[in-house]
Enzyme design. Sequence first.
Site, short mmCIF file in Angstrom:
data_model
loop_
_atom_site.label_atom_id
_atom_site.label_comp_id
_atom_site.label_asym_id
_atom_site.label_seq_id
_atom_site.Cartn_x
_atom_site.Cartn_y
_atom_site.Cartn_z
N ASP A 30 -33.41 59.21 36.58
CA ASP A 30 -34.56 58.49 37.14
C ASP A 30 -35.84 59.00 36.47
O ASP A 30 -36.03 60.20 36.31
CB ASP A 30 -34.62 58.69 38.66
N ASN A 84 -30.71 51.32 47.92
CA ASN A 84 -31.77 50.58 48.61
C ASN A 84 -31.54 49.09 48.41
O ASN A 84 -31.10 48.66 47.33
CB ASN A 84 -33.14 50.99 48.08
N GLY A 90 -36.62 48.98 50.80
CA GLY A 90 -37.57 49.56 49.85
C GLY A 90 -37.13 49.46 48.41
O GLY A 90 -37.55 50.24 47.56
N GLN A 91 -36.28 48.46 48.11
CA GLN A 91 -35.83 48.29 46.73
C GLN A 91 -36.98 47.81 45.86
O GLN A 91 -37.67 46.84 46.21
CB GLN A 91 -34.68 47.26 46.70
N HIS A 97 -28.47 49.35 41.94
CA HIS A 97 -28.35 50.73 41.43
C HIS A 97 -28.01 51.68 42.56
O HIS A 97 -28.50 51.53 43.67
CB HIS A 97 -29.64 51.18 40.72
N HIS A 99 -28.59 55.46 43.64
CA HIS A 99 -29.29 56.72 43.38
C HIS A 99 -28.35 57.87 43.72
O HIS A 99 -27.69 57.85 44.77
CB HIS A 99 -30.49 56.88 44.32
P1 5GP Z 1 -35.46 51.56 44.13
O1 5GP Z 1 -36.77 51.86 44.78
O2 5GP Z 1 -35.41 50.14 43.61
O3 5GP Z 1 -34.26 51.91 44.93
O4 5GP Z 1 -35.38 52.54 42.87
C1 5GP Z 1 -35.82 52.22 41.60
C2 5GP Z 1 -35.83 53.52 40.84
O5 5GP Z 1 -35.91 53.23 39.47
C3 5GP Z 1 -37.01 54.45 41.20
O6 5GP Z 1 -36.53 55.70 41.64
C4 5GP Z 1 -37.78 54.55 39.88
O7 5GP Z 1 -38.32 55.83 39.66
C5 5GP Z 1 -36.72 54.18 38.86
N1 5GP Z 1 -37.25 53.55 37.66
C6 5GP Z 1 -38.12 52.51 37.63
N2 5GP Z 1 -38.40 52.18 36.36
C7 5GP Z 1 -37.68 53.02 35.57
C8 5GP Z 1 -37.55 53.18 34.16
O8 5GP Z 1 -38.14 52.46 33.34
N3 5GP Z 1 -36.74 54.16 33.72
C9 5GP Z 1 -36.04 54.98 34.58
N4 5GP Z 1 -35.27 55.92 34.02
N5 5GP Z 1 -36.14 54.85 35.91
C10 5GP Z 1 -36.95 53.89 36.41
#
Ligand code: 5GP
Length: 111
Positions: A30, A84, A90-91, A97, A99
Amino acid sequence: MTDCIFCKIIAGEIPAQKMYEDDDLLAFRDVNPQAPVHFLVIPKTHIPTILEAEAGLLGKLLFKARELAVQEGCGERGGRFVINCREDGGQTVDHLHVHVLGGRSLGWPPG
Ligand code: 5GP
Ligand code: ZN
């Protein structure tokens, strides 16, 4: 999907610290880690959320997340596996994905 940031990572158009890749899955760190271990496991096909995914893929995603978590040193003390989903979850990136977080004690419940 052309405007999806994770599809761009899969295509190699955006750099990422990749940890694992096969025909179906990609795992990478991340960009904004919330714990000493924080990586994401994604399907290579654009599936927006867990609500659209089929059972076989979910099995593969979680099994690989677990395998990599152990590889990253979370086998003994554990960690957290999070998916998420949509607004209430909070996606922020609309490409499914998992985490994986670990390497420190994590609080619960989430805010
Ligand atoms: P969500 O909030 O959708 O569950 O998580 C999205 C995750 O993707 C976040 O933890 C954010 O830091 C990560 N993320 C967003 N853009 C990028 C990116 O360009 N590269 C990487 N490696 N992670 C990303
Ligand atoms: Zn995508």
